[in-house]
Design a protein around this motif. Structure first.
Motif, mmCIF file in Angstrom:
data_model
loop_
_atom_site.group_PDB
_atom_site.id
_atom_site.type_symbol
_atom_site.label_atom_id
_atom_site.label_comp_id
_atom_site.label_asym_id
_atom_site.label_seq_id
_atom_site.Cartn_x
_atom_site.Cartn_y
_atom_site.Cartn_z
ATOM 1 N N THR A 165 0.841 -1.212 0.000
ATOM 2 C CA THR A 165 0.000 0.000 0.000
ATOM 3 C C THR A 165 0.869 1.252 0.000
ATOM 4 O O THR A 165 1.598 1.472 -0.955
ATOM 5 C CB THR A 165 -1.010 -0.007 1.175
ATOM 6 O OG1 THR A 165 -0.330 -0.087 2.422
ATOM 7 C CG2 THR A 165 -1.988 -1.141 1.041
ATOM 8 N N GLU A 166 0.832 2.031 1.086
ATOM 9 C CA GLU A 166 1.583 3.296 1.077
ATOM 10 C C GLU A 166 3.088 3.091 1.169
ATOM 11 O O GLU A 166 3.865 4.005 0.926
ATOM 12 C CB GLU A 166 1.111 4.245 2.196
ATOM 13 C CG GLU A 166 1.447 3.797 3.604
ATOM 14 C CD GLU A 166 0.381 2.927 4.259
ATOM 15 O OE1 GLU A 166 0.525 2.663 5.460
ATOM 16 O OE2 GLU A 166 -0.570 2.511 3.570
ATOM 17 N N HIS A 167 3.550 1.873 1.505
ATOM 18 C CA HIS A 167 4.989 1.597 1.636
ATOM 19 C C HIS A 167 5.561 0.818 0.439
ATOM 20 O O HIS A 167 6.688 0.339 0.490
ATOM 21 C CB HIS A 167 5.255 0.792 2.913
ATOM 22 C CG HIS A 167 4.777 1.475 4.149
ATOM 23 N ND1 HIS A 167 5.338 2.633 4.638
ATOM 24 C CD2 HIS A 167 3.770 1.166 5.000
ATOM 25 C CE1 HIS A 167 4.705 3.012 5.732
ATOM 26 N NE2 HIS A 167 3.740 2.137 5.979
ATOM 27 N N THR A 168 4.793 0.718 -0.636
ATOM 28 C CA THR A 168 5.210 -0.064 -1.805
ATOM 29 C C THR A 168 6.574 0.359 -2.330
ATOM 30 O O THR A 168 7.396 -0.485 -2.681
ATOM 31 C CB THR A 168 4.162 0.057 -2.934
ATOM 32 O OG1 THR A 168 2.922 -0.424 -2.448
ATOM 33 C CG2 THR A 168 4.576 -0.733 -4.164
ATOM 34 N N ASN A 169 6.837 1.638 -2.382
ATOM 35 C CA ASN A 169 8.084 2.145 -2.968
ATOM 36 C C ASN A 169 9.157 2.473 -1.935
ATOM 37 O O ASN A 169 10.197 3.032 -2.282
ATOM 38 C CB ASN A 169 7.791 3.374 -3.830
ATOM 39 C CG ASN A 169 6.896 3.020 -5.001
ATOM 40 O OD1 ASN A 169 7.058 1.974 -5.618
ATOM 41 N ND2 ASN A 169 5.931 3.872 -5.286
ATOM 42 N N ALA A 170 8.912 2.135 -0.678
ATOM 43 C CA ALA A 170 9.895 2.433 0.377
ATOM 44 C C ALA A 170 11.176 1.640 0.128
ATOM 45 O O ALA A 170 11.147 0.522 -0.380
ATOM 46 C CB ALA A 170 9.319 2.083 1.745
#
Length: 147
Positions: A132-137
């Motif tokens: 979700t919001e951490h996909t590209n971390a």
């Protein structure tokens, strides 16, 4: 006209009127032919009923592919290992055996069957999922470990 009135109207309709509506729908569907989704579904049903090879009553083509992929996942085998097994099966099974010749082909069949998956990476210390919001971390937001 409220919902109660609509139900009442349906209850008082003569059965022949309702049958005509169903017949019209069926007639339209037959005239237009199956849509793309229906064609895929019919193909899957047809292929799913095919024997792995002539005379094989224990397993269908799709069942073979599914079981092979379950084996791959349970034993954490690489695609290269499955490719080697498929080559081996090609040598020992009858010539009329039809099964995937590569893991790519197997995955295509599984995707058509709705059994595909998406890899979700996790922190090495299991603190978070890169989802979700951490996909590209690029690192864990809890422990700082690099992805």
């Amino acid at each position: 006209m409220g919902p109660e009135r609509e139900v009442e109207d349906l209850e008082h309709d003569e059965p022949s009127n309702m049958n005509n509506g169903i017949q019209e729908l069926l007639h339209d569907a037959l005239r237009e032919g199956p849509n793309e989704e229906a064609k895929k579904f019919l193909y899957l049903i047809e292929e799913g009923q095919q024997d792995l090879y002539s005379g094989c009553k224990k397993m269908s083509r799709h069942a073979f592919t599914i079981r092979l992929y379950i084996y791959k996942c349970n034993h954490k085998l690489l695609d290269v290992a499955i490719a080697g097994l498929l080559e081996f099966f090609k040598e020992v099974l009858p010539n009329d055996a039809i099964f995937p010749t590569s893991t790519y082909e197997a995955k295509k069949v599984l995707k058509l069957l709705g059994l595909d998956y998406k890899k979700i990476y996790a922190c090495l210390n299991d603190y978070m999922l890169y989802w979700t919001e951490h996909t590209n971390a690029t690192s864990c937001h809890v422990c700082g470990t690099s992805r």
